[in-house]
Design an enzyme around this catalytic site. Structure first.
Site, PDB file in Angstrom:
ATOM      1  CG  HIS A  20     -49.017  50.289  56.313  1.00 40.31           C
ATOM      2  ND1 HIS A  20     -49.885  49.241  56.161  1.00 40.31           N
ATOM      3  CD2 HIS A  20     -49.675  51.226  57.034  1.00 40.31           C
ATOM      4  CE1 HIS A  20     -51.025  49.510  56.775  1.00 40.31           C
ATOM      5  NE2 HIS A  20     -50.928  50.721  57.308  1.00 40.31           N
ATOM      6  CB  CYS A  70     -53.178  53.510  56.937  1.00 32.30           C
ATOM      7  SG  CYS A  70     -52.382  53.840  58.528  1.00 32.30           S
TER       8      CYS A  70
END
Length: 338
Positions: free
Chosen positions: A129, A142
């Protein structure tokens, strides 16, 4: 295991106070450039989808280089800088598939924290993301991307797109296998099955709307350590059986094969083969290792019935245990989450 709320907070790289302003700052830092991969600065990326307009997509995250490589039909069409997990909170390595997509994702458990263009890799909080890119590993697991790059990548991926997170990797290479998947068949049957396969649509063409009717995503995992083949459909193990491996005492390496399908003038199925390893210093194994593997006849029907363009086949030297291959995540990890 980190608290999921904390993972989502830190991994976004976007502050809660002034979250919109943080997104704007990230967007201002984005820059499409034409540079050598090694020369890219934080926030920079290349983007050339015209090099390969169609075909299966695969994403490779290179941890040592802090780069994300995007391939379509085995051709690299984009590279971006990224920021992965910092020491003590490393990004897990291995083979993942995208589980969920949300272009305007906000955390329901962390004060509405923004996670733009989210492609989820694990239900525990690891995702691709948009986020802050300081130029070094800084997340809690992440993979942060430039905002504009994440937006474009979101438009290419689908639920089931393979994402390989690795210490070292090779570019995808085309490989033609003479059998259907892992078995030899008569030419007449082969031609019939290839025609059936080519009539099926790729997951990228399936409806994305929640609740829409979709086909089933299929994957096959072959473990040399276990000498077993596992068939996974929509994250659930639906069949298992013996894997017959030529020279079983010799490693087969870590590979991902993405099925393209039949190709005119080619006798066999065309796969896009990607070798990878969690060890940056390790030597990559020959992608032709697929030719050393067969499945027992009892498992052939289960595999053949579930074949579709974009199907993933994973070869690994590791045991296919619940710790390294967990449904419904379909994760084949070579280094676990922290």
């Amino acid at each position: 295991m980190l608290n999921r709320r904390r993972v989502l907070q830190v991994a976004t790289g976007l502050t809660l106070v002034g979250g919109v302003a943080a997104v704007v700052r990230a967007q201002e830092a984005d820059k499409q450039v034409d540079k050598e991969v090694a020369a890219l600065k934080p926030g920079e990326f290349t983007w050339h989808p015209e090099r390969s307009p169609d075909g299966p997509v695969a994403v490779i995250v290179s941890l040592p280089d802090q780069r994300v490589h995007v391939y379509r039909n085995a051709v690299r069409i984009a590279v971006s800088t990224c920021s992965t997990g910092k020491p003590g909170h490393s990004t897990p390595t291995g083979v993942f598939t995208i589980l969920e997509k949300d272009r305007d994702h906000h955390s329901s458990t962390y004060d509405n924290a923004p996670m733009p263009n989210m492609n989820r890799l694990t239900w525990s909080g690891v995702a691709l993301h948009a986020g802050n890119l300081p130029g070094y590993p800084a997340s809690h697991g992440c993979v942060r991307l430039p905002l504009e790059f994440s937006r474009r990548l979101f438009g290419l991926t689908h639920v089931g797109t393979p994402v390989i997170i690795a210490g070292a990797h090779g570019d995808p290479a085309p490989l033609v296998h003479p059998g259907l998947v892992l078995s030899d068949v008569a030419q007449a049957e082969m031609e019939k099955k290839v025609a059936e396969l080519n009539a099926k649509s790729h997951p990228k063409d399936w409806p994305a709307e929640p609740g829409a009717a979709r086909d089933n995503l299929a994957s096959v995992v072959i473990s040399r350590a276990d000498r077993r083949a596992t068939v996974i459909e929509n994250g659930t193990v639906v069949a298992q059986g013996e894997a017959i491996i030529e020279a079983p005492d010799r490693p087969i390496g870590q590979h991902v094969y993405v099925l393209e399908g039949g190709r005119e003038g080619v006798s066999g199925l065309v796969w896009h083969a990607i070798a990878h390893t969690s060890d940056p210093a390790a030597e990559l194994a020959d992608v032709g290792a697929l030719h050393r593997v067969r499945t027992a006849p009892a498992l052939d029907a289960a595999i053949h019935a579930r074949m579709h363009p974009g199907m993933i086949l994973v070869l690994t030297d590791q045991p296919s245990s619940p710790e390294s291959r967990s449904a419904p995540n379909f994760v084949v990890m070579t280094q676990g989450e922290v």
